[in-house]
Design an enzyme around this catalytic site. Structure first.
Site, mmCIF file in Angstrom:
data_model
loop_
_atom_site.group_PDB
_atom_site.id
_atom_site.type_symbol
_atom_site.label_atom_id
_atom_site.label_comp_id
_atom_site.label_asym_id
_atom_site.label_seq_id
_atom_site.Cartn_x
_atom_site.Cartn_y
_atom_site.Cartn_z
ATOM 1 N N ASP A 114 0.817 -1.216 0.000
ATOM 2 C CA ASP A 114 0.000 0.000 0.000
ATOM 3 C C ASP A 114 0.856 1.274 0.000
ATOM 4 O OD1 ASP A 114 -2.282 1.481 0.048
ATOM 5 O OD2 ASP A 114 -2.744 1.149 2.156
ATOM 6 N N HIS A 136 2.895 2.901 -8.920
ATOM 7 C CA HIS A 136 2.739 1.455 -9.115
ATOM 8 C C HIS A 136 3.980 0.868 -9.793
ATOM 9 C CE1 HIS A 136 -1.234 1.705 -7.580
ATOM 10 N NE2 HIS A 136 -1.747 2.353 -8.614
ATOM 11 N N LEU A 152 11.293 -20.525 -2.757
ATOM 12 C CA LEU A 152 10.285 -19.558 -2.311
ATOM 13 C C LEU A 152 9.045 -19.677 -3.193
ATOM 14 C CD1 LEU A 152 9.402 -16.897 -0.750
ATOM 15 C CD2 LEU A 152 10.410 -15.649 -2.658
ATOM 16 N N ARG A 190 1.702 -4.228 6.717
ATOM 17 C CA ARG A 190 0.999 -3.211 5.927
ATOM 18 C C ARG A 190 1.772 -1.905 5.996
ATOM 19 N NH1 ARG A 190 -5.242 -2.085 4.740
ATOM 20 N NH2 ARG A 190 -4.829 -0.588 3.105
ATOM 21 N N ARG A 203 -5.413 -1.158 8.819
ATOM 22 C CA ARG A 203 -6.636 -1.884 8.452
ATOM 23 C C ARG A 203 -6.252 -3.224 7.861
ATOM 24 N NH1 ARG A 203 -8.273 3.176 6.282
ATOM 25 N NH2 ARG A 203 -7.270 2.712 4.300
ATOM 26 N N SER A 212 -8.372 -4.711 5.449
ATOM 27 C CA SER A 212 -8.799 -4.564 4.055
ATOM 28 C C SER A 212 -9.056 -5.875 3.313
ATOM 29 C CB SER A 212 -7.783 -3.722 3.276
ATOM 30 O OG SER A 212 -7.763 -2.419 3.782
ATOM 31 N N GLU A 264 0.868 -12.346 13.223
ATOM 32 C CA GLU A 264 1.334 -11.125 13.885
ATOM 33 C C GLU A 264 1.269 -10.005 12.844
ATOM 34 O OE1 GLU A 264 2.318 -10.813 17.114
ATOM 35 O OE2 GLU A 264 1.762 -12.896 17.415
HETATM 36 C C1 FPP Z 1 -2.000 -0.068 -3.278
HETATM 37 O O1 FPP Z 1 -1.519 1.280 -3.245
HETATM 38 C C2 FPP Z 1 -1.450 -0.757 -4.438
HETATM 39 C C3 FPP Z 1 -2.167 -1.336 -5.444
HETATM 40 C C4 FPP Z 1 -3.645 -1.345 -5.468
HETATM 41 C C5 FPP Z 1 -1.502 -1.971 -6.603
HETATM 42 C C6 FPP Z 1 -0.270 -2.779 -6.297
HETATM 43 C C7 FPP Z 1 0.383 -3.127 -7.576
HETATM 44 C C8 FPP Z 1 1.723 -3.169 -7.796
HETATM 45 C C9 FPP Z 1 2.727 -2.959 -6.736
HETATM 46 C C10 FPP Z 1 2.252 -3.393 -9.177
HETATM 47 C C11 FPP Z 1 2.095 -4.749 -9.760
HETATM 48 C C12 FPP Z 1 2.429 -5.891 -8.895
HETATM 49 C C13 FPP Z 1 3.304 -6.913 -9.140
HETATM 50 C C14 FPP Z 1 3.261 -8.097 -8.218
HETATM 51 C C15 FPP Z 1 4.289 -6.921 -10.238
HETATM 52 P P1 FPP Z 1 -2.534 2.482 -3.499
HETATM 53 O O2 FPP Z 1 -2.634 2.710 -4.952
HETATM 54 O O3 FPP Z 1 -3.839 2.164 -2.830
HETATM 55 O O4 FPP Z 1 -1.808 3.657 -2.794
HETATM 56 P P2 FPP Z 1 -2.495 4.889 -2.029
HETATM 57 O O5 FPP Z 1 -3.218 4.300 -0.847
HETATM 58 O O6 FPP Z 1 -1.331 5.728 -1.629
HETATM 59 O O7 FPP Z 1 -3.412 5.567 -2.998
#
Ligand code: FPP
Length: 237
Positions: A16, A33, A128, A185, A191, A193, A204
């Site tokens: 996150d 991202h 892994l 997290r 949270r 979520s 934990e």
């Molecule tokens: C949450 O941050 C993140 C996501 C919903 C997307 C996670 C995706 C990646 C890390 C890229 C692809 C993954 C792999 C495994 C190659 P947010 O967008 O909710 O952040 P914010 O809370 O700051 O808005």
């Protein structure tokens, strides 16, 4: 390092904070991202190097479809890119990939890549196993397992009173792996979520203010060190 009771076998992470990381820098959310995907790579490699057996990451939830088309497309493209690159190196890197979630709404291309990487993973021994939660929701996962148990009852395979933890968990995406010991997290949100609701009953939890793109192997080492000091009682005393 394996076999140490204070060392997690299975780490789960809610990746996150990508959007806020980008916003702080005046960049589009999609840039967060992209960096977040690189962090995932670094952390997965580190987990393998330090002997973690299972890593589960939340990449896309059942609710994330509400985001803009552009943002959803970027996340899907990053996943495609990662899987395409992973196909060539998985066996050599000794990493297996699995997917938790309903893959049906994904593009045919991404679904095929998921099936391909999962298929290749089954052909070798890994150090892994990485589980990528994709169009995943903990409540949906539990409901699917309930439906599967109900079908087993209707078909006469089992009586309702015989449904126990063991037969229920066989219907979860995580059927054959241990529950997460540690759920992390980042980003300051405290949270759950809808992440691994059943499996995390005795995990934990660790929360950190670091945004996922800034999360490092050394912060993970620090969290694992803190984890080793916690007394896990699993409901006992
Ligand atoms: C949450 O941050 C993140 C996501 C919903 C997307 C996670 C995706 C990646 C890390 C890229 C692809 C993954 C792999 C495994 C190659 P947010 O967008 O909710 O952040 P914010 O809370 O700051 O808005």
């Amino acid at each position: 390092m394996r076999g140490d009771v204070n060392r997690p076998r299975h780490i789960a992470i809610i990746m996150d904070g990508n959007g806020r990381w980008a916003k702080k820098r005046g960049l589009p959310r999609t840039a967060g991202h992209a960096v977040g995907a690189e962090t995932f790579r670094t952390i997965a490699t580190h987990c393998k190097n330090i002997g973690i057996e299972y890593l589960t990451v939340f990449a896309f939830s059942t609710e994330n479809w509400k985001r803009s088309d552009e943002e959803v497309a970027t996340i899907m493209t990053l996943l495609e890119k990662y899987l395409l690159e992973a196909i060539d190196s998985m066996a050599e890197n000794k990493i297996q990939l699995r997917f938790f979630g309903d893959l049906t709404p994904l593009s045919a291309k991404l679904r095929t890549l998921c099936q391909e990487t999962q298929g290749i993973s089954e052909t070798y021994e890994s150090e892994l196993q990485v589980n990528i939660c994709l169009n995943y929701g903990g409540r949906d996962e539990i409901l699917n397992a309930v439906r599967a148990c109900a079908s087993d009852c209707l078909e006469g395979k089992i009586k309702p009173e015989e449904i126990d933890h063991e037969c229920f968990t066989k219907h979860l995406y995580s059927a054959d792996i241990p529950d997460p010991d540690l759920v992390i997290r980042p980003s300051g949100e405290v949270r759950v979520s809808n992440f691994l609701l059943w499996q995390s009953a005795y995990a934990e939890y660790f929360y950190t203010d670091t945004l996922w793109p800034d999360f490092t192997a050394s912060e993970l080492n620090h969290i694992i060190n803190e984890f080793s000091k916690r007394q896990r009682r699993f409901g006992g005393i």
